[in-house]
Design a protein around this motif. Structure first.
Motif, PDB file in Angstrom:
ATOM      1  N   GLU A  72       0.825  -1.212   0.000  1.00 22.46           N
ATOM      2  CA  GLU A  72       0.000   0.000   0.000  1.00 22.46           C
ATOM      3  C   GLU A  72       0.858   1.261   0.000  1.00 22.46           C
ATOM      4  OE1 GLU A  72      -2.377  -0.310   3.510  1.00 22.46           O
ATOM      5  OE2 GLU A  72      -3.308  -2.184   2.864  1.00 22.46           O
ATOM      6  N   LYS A  73       1.906   1.288   0.844  1.00 16.94           N
ATOM      7  CA  LYS A  73       2.714   2.501   1.001  1.00 16.94           C
ATOM      8  C   LYS A  73       3.807   2.655  -0.051  1.00 16.94           C
ATOM      9  CE  LYS A  73       2.382   3.103   5.994  1.00 16.94           C
ATOM     10  NZ  LYS A  73       3.164   3.170   7.234  1.00 16.94           N
ATOM     11  N   TYR A  74       4.418   1.529  -0.466  1.00 21.58           N
ATOM     12  CA  TYR A  74       5.621   1.625  -1.300  1.00 21.58           C
ATOM     13  C   TYR A  74       5.460   1.018  -2.685  1.00 21.58           C
ATOM     14  CZ  TYR A  74       7.504   2.695   3.254  1.00 21.58           C
ATOM     15  OH  TYR A  74       7.726   3.249   4.475  1.00 21.58           O
ATOM     16  N   GLY A  75       4.353   0.359  -2.945  1.00 20.25           N
ATOM     17  CA  GLY A  75       4.099  -0.185  -4.274  1.00 20.25           C
ATOM     18  C   GLY A  75       4.407  -1.671  -4.366  1.00 20.25           C
ATOM     19  N   THR A  76       3.966  -2.236  -5.478  1.00 24.73           N
ATOM     20  CA  THR A  76       4.127  -3.679  -5.662  1.00 24.73           C
ATOM     21  C   THR A  76       5.575  -4.086  -5.884  1.00 24.73           C
ATOM     22  OG1 THR A  76       3.665  -3.428  -8.021  1.00 24.73           O
ATOM     23  CG2 THR A  76       1.807  -4.003  -6.587  1.00 24.73           C
ATOM     24  N   GLN A  77       6.380  -3.207  -6.492  1.00 26.50           N
ATOM     25  CA  GLN A  77       7.794  -3.523  -6.721  1.00 26.50           C
ATOM     26  C   GLN A  77       8.515  -3.712  -5.383  1.00 26.50           C
ATOM     27  OE1 GLN A  77       9.406  -4.198  -9.472  1.00 26.50           O
ATOM     28  NE2 GLN A  77      11.439  -4.320  -8.552  1.00 26.50           N
ATOM     29  N   ALA A  78       8.287  -2.809  -4.452  1.00 25.68           N
ATOM     30  CA  ALA A  78       8.917  -2.912  -3.129  1.00 25.68           C
ATOM     31  C   ALA A  78       8.425  -4.155  -2.402  1.00 25.68           C
ATOM     32  CB  ALA A  78       8.617  -1.667  -2.298  1.00 25.68           C
ATOM     33  N   ALA A  79       7.129  -4.427  -2.517  1.00 23.77           N
ATOM     34  CA  ALA A  79       6.571  -5.609  -1.849  1.00 23.77           C
ATOM     35  C   ALA A  79       7.145  -6.891  -2.434  1.00 23.77           C
ATOM     36  CB  ALA A  79       5.048  -5.612  -1.975  1.00 23.77           C
ATOM     37  N   SER A  80       7.317  -6.939  -3.758  1.00 23.07           N
ATOM     38  CA  SER A  80       7.864  -8.153  -4.365  1.00 23.07           C
ATOM     39  C   SER A  80       9.341  -8.325  -4.012  1.00 23.07           C
ATOM     40  CB  SER A  80       7.638  -8.141  -5.878  1.00 23.07           C
ATOM     41  OG  SER A  80       8.715  -7.616  -6.575  1.00 23.07           O
TER      42      SER A  80
END
Length: 189
Positions: A72-80
């Motif tokens: 939510e805060k940093y985007g899907t790239q950061a989450a992946s």
């Protein structure tokens, strides 16, 4: 009358053959020490990936590698990227656990903050007065790998040292027996 059929009067664990087989399996060899160095390099490599992610995204107020707030805060790239790092830590943990089980080493160790490599940095916020407040980051397998690496290193070195003492004791005993036999032969000759 016993529930289990007994083929021999001795239980399996009391036979000399079984004891020799077990002690050979649990012996710490040079290859095991190379494996320990491999684990150390992996921990530092994953720790460096962790630091790079933290400096790249400046994470704060997240509770762990799999926190849903990351997306939510940093985007899907950061989450992946964070999920990939978490999977790498889990893979390393599995490798270390298999090694510990194979060598009959303990699975848990006491934490010694002063001697283990500090890999994981916490997330937090900065107060108005400039002090940093950590919000608590659950590092999960990363912290386990760090603590276990420190504990298993000392355990393996001490076991290796005892093995050397045992080898020198056997060599000394054999040399003593040979000396006694030679002196008896020389005495009666």
């Amino acid at each position: 009358m016993s529930k289990f059929p007994q083929t021999d009067n001795k239980p399996l664990h009391s036979t000399i053959r079984h004891q020799l087989k077990v002690s050979k399996l649990h012996r710490i060899t040079r290859e095991d020490m190379v494996k320990l160095d491999y684990f150390r390099r992996q921990v530092f490599s994953l720790g460096e990936k962790h630091r790079q992610l933290w400096s790249k995204y400046n994470f704060f107020n997240i509770s762990g590698y799999t926190d849903p707030k990351i997306c939510e805060k940093y985007g899907t790239q950061a989450a992946s990227e964070m999920c990939c790092l978490y999977e790498d830590w889990l893979g390393l943990r599995r490798e270390i656990e298999q090694f510990l089980e194979l060598k009959d080493l303990p699975m848990t160790y006491d934490e010694h903050v002063w001697s283990r490599p500090y890999v994981v940095s916490s997330s937090g916020t900065m107060k108005y007065d400039g002090t940093y407040v950590t919000t608590g980051f659950d590092s999960g397998p990363a912290k386990w790998c760090e603590i276990t690496l420190d504990g298993m290193t000392s355990k393996m070195h001490s076991r290796r040292h005892l093995q050397r003492i045992e080898q020198y004791s056997i060599a000394g005993f054999a040399t003593g027996i040979i000396g006694i036999v030679l002196s008896l032969v020389m005495f009666f000759y």
